[in-house]
Scaffold this active site. Sequence first.
Site, mmCIF file in Angstrom:
data_model
loop_
_atom_site.group_PDB
_atom_site.id
_atom_site.type_symbol
_atom_site.label_atom_id
_atom_site.label_comp_id
_atom_site.label_asym_id
_atom_site.label_seq_id
_atom_site.Cartn_x
_atom_site.Cartn_y
_atom_site.Cartn_z
ATOM 1 C CG MET A 83 -9.125 3.239 11.661
ATOM 2 S SD MET A 83 -8.471 1.672 12.275
ATOM 3 C CE MET A 83 -9.741 0.549 11.823
ATOM 4 N N PRO A 84 -9.628 6.423 10.401
ATOM 5 C CG PRO A 84 -8.105 8.178 10.319
ATOM 6 C CD PRO A 84 -8.605 7.092 11.221
ATOM 7 C CE1 TYR B 183 6.023 -4.133 11.231
ATOM 8 C CE2 TYR B 183 5.024 -1.986 10.951
ATOM 9 C CZ TYR B 183 4.941 -3.359 10.865
ATOM 10 O OH TYR B 183 3.792 -3.942 10.395
ATOM 11 N N GLY C 187 -4.604 4.426 5.819
ATOM 12 C CA GLY C 187 -3.517 4.746 6.741
ATOM 13 C C GLY C 187 -2.181 4.675 6.025
HETATM 14 N N1 LIG Z 1 0.580 -6.962 10.636
HETATM 15 C C1 LIG Z 1 1.513 -7.500 9.863
HETATM 16 O O1 LIG Z 1 1.957 -8.635 10.088
HETATM 17 C C2 LIG Z 1 2.033 -6.698 8.711
HETATM 18 C C3 LIG Z 1 2.861 -7.285 7.756
HETATM 19 C C4 LIG Z 1 3.298 -6.513 6.691
HETATM 20 C C5 LIG Z 1 2.897 -5.178 6.587
HETATM 21 N N2 LIG Z 1 2.097 -4.612 7.557
HETATM 22 C C6 LIG Z 1 1.644 -3.196 7.480
HETATM 23 O O2 LIG Z 1 1.121 -2.939 6.188
HETATM 24 C C7 LIG Z 1 1.862 -1.876 5.581
HETATM 25 C C8 LIG Z 1 1.928 -2.064 4.066
HETATM 26 O O3 LIG Z 1 2.497 -3.304 3.728
HETATM 27 P P1 LIG Z 1 3.915 -3.456 3.046
HETATM 28 O O4 LIG Z 1 4.727 -2.275 3.395
HETATM 29 O O5 LIG Z 1 4.464 -4.787 3.375
HETATM 30 O O6 LIG Z 1 3.612 -3.505 1.487
HETATM 31 P P2 LIG Z 1 2.725 -2.702 0.405
HETATM 32 O O7 LIG Z 1 2.163 -1.450 0.989
HETATM 33 O O8 LIG Z 1 1.811 -3.687 -0.210
HETATM 34 O O9 LIG Z 1 3.796 -2.352 -0.709
HETATM 35 C C9 LIG Z 1 4.831 -1.449 -0.493
HETATM 36 C C10 LIG Z 1 5.672 -1.424 -1.757
HETATM 37 O O10 LIG Z 1 4.939 -0.829 -2.825
HETATM 38 C C11 LIG Z 1 5.664 0.283 -3.355
HETATM 39 N N3 LIG Z 1 4.655 1.307 -3.703
HETATM 40 C C12 LIG Z 1 3.857 2.002 -2.859
HETATM 41 N N4 LIG Z 1 2.997 2.792 -3.522
HETATM 42 C C13 LIG Z 1 3.260 2.598 -4.854
HETATM 43 C C14 LIG Z 1 2.685 3.128 -6.031
HETATM 44 N N5 LIG Z 1 1.677 4.005 -6.003
HETATM 45 N N6 LIG Z 1 3.211 2.706 -7.232
HETATM 46 C C15 LIG Z 1 4.227 1.809 -7.263
HETATM 47 N N7 LIG Z 1 4.809 1.280 -6.174
HETATM 48 C C16 LIG Z 1 4.311 1.668 -4.968
HETATM 49 C C17 LIG Z 1 6.591 0.726 -2.260
HETATM 50 O O11 LIG Z 1 7.757 1.293 -2.803
HETATM 51 P P3 LIG Z 1 8.416 2.675 -2.265
HETATM 52 O O12 LIG Z 1 8.382 2.651 -0.756
HETATM 53 O O13 LIG Z 1 9.787 2.622 -2.824
HETATM 54 O O14 LIG Z 1 7.563 3.774 -2.852
HETATM 55 C C18 LIG Z 1 6.931 -0.612 -1.589
HETATM 56 O O15 LIG Z 1 7.950 -1.280 -2.325
HETATM 57 C C19 LIG Z 1 3.221 -1.957 6.280
HETATM 58 O O16 LIG Z 1 4.000 -0.792 6.102
HETATM 59 C C20 LIG Z 1 2.792 -2.219 7.694
HETATM 60 O O17 LIG Z 1 2.341 -1.032 8.317
HETATM 61 C C21 LIG Z 1 1.669 -5.368 8.605
#
Ligand SMILES: NC(=O)c1ccc[n+]([C@@H]2O[C@H](COP(=O)([O-])OP(=O)(O)OC[C@H]3O[C@@H](n4cnc5c(N)ncnc54)[C@H](OP(=O)(O)O)[C@@H]3O)[C@@H](O)[C@H]2O)c1
Length: 286
Positions: A12-13, A48, A16
């Site tokens: 797995m990479p 989602y 992701g």
């Molecule tokens: N299994 C679960 O219950 C569960 C729950 C939550 C999330 N997830 C998974 O985990 C993934 C990531 O979690 P998440 O989306 O909640 O939060 P996250 O990745 O911790 O944070 C995303 C936020 O950070 C910003 N961001 C991203 N890269 C950045 C950078 N280099 N500099 C500044 N800001 C940055 C994004 O803004 P922009 O988009 O505006 O750039 C967005 O507002 C989800 O997409 C999902 O696949 C799973």
Amino acid sequence: METITLRNGVEMPKLGYGVFQIAKDETAGCVADAIETGYRHIDTAQSYFNESEVGIGIKASGIDRGELFVTTKVWLEHYGYEQTLRSVEVSLKKLKTDYLDLLLLHQPYSDVHGSWRALEKLYRDGVVRAIGVSNFTPYRLADLSAFNEIAPMVNQVETNPFNQQIDAHAYMTEHGVVQEAWAPFGEGKSGMFTNPTLVAIGERHGKSAAQVILRWLMQRDIVALPKSTHKKRMEQNIDIFDFALSDADMAEIAALDTKTSLFFDHSSPEAVERLARLVEERKGRE
Ligand SMILES: NC(=O)c1ccc[n+]([C@@H]2O[C@H](COP(=O)([O-])OP(=O)(O)OC[C@H]3O[C@@H](n4cnc5c(N)ncnc54)[C@H](OP(=O)(O)O)[C@@H]3O)[C@@H](O)[C@H]2O)c1
């Protein structure tokens, strides 16, 4: 791209691209951008409501399916043996693929065991290359492993510098469960991107706080799933394989742990009630 090997030999990479909270009309473009940037691992979920658009983005990228690692998660509304099997057929159609690289149970509630047996069947039938769970504490992992034939290969849990999951990680490592970090940036909560410790470590390496966080996860052998809708940030978030954090850097980050979720505690009764309400609110939504 560095990879991590699951218990069954599947690679797995380690980094992701997560698509939670990306609007339907933006998702296909974002996924195509992420693949163009170099991401080969996409993390989506039935809940989602963007699996179809992820499928469109993958097709639009022109990449061979075999080069990608695609994960989806079964939502609580579809828990139970038969319902889980039916829901995965729908997910496959939406994602426009005939197999998944990883299938997870999204939450540790309701008929977890019935759904898990459906995942075992899909794994044995070759429809999914690996199976796992999300938001499971060690005791819930132990329960699932003890009363079924196949133990989870992956557990996706909130993991970031403010909630480091040290004890859970030790348990998972001991039991051959690969940890994936959701919300590696805690969605920016509690000043994650401007935290003085993370910023100072970044300055020493010519990197941002975001890059320091992802590198810290790589060095802990935790798969990270950052989400961004901005191509420049996607590029920044994947540009983490040309530097290494020192033991001193790692120790400074370890000191940031509050051992508390930035969102909610999945083992609280309130969390169960909250998720049950969400299931009701979203019933039938596509
Ligand atoms: N299994 C679960 O219950 C569960 C729950 C939550 C999330 N997830 C998974 O985990 C993934 C990531 O979690 P998440 O989306 O909640 O939060 P996250 O990745 O911790 O944070 C995303 C936020 O950070 C910003 N961001 C991203 N890269 C950045 C950078 N280099 N500099 C500044 N800001 C940055 C994004 O803004 P922009 O988009 O505006 O750039 C967005 O507002 C989800 O997409 C999902 O696949 C799973």
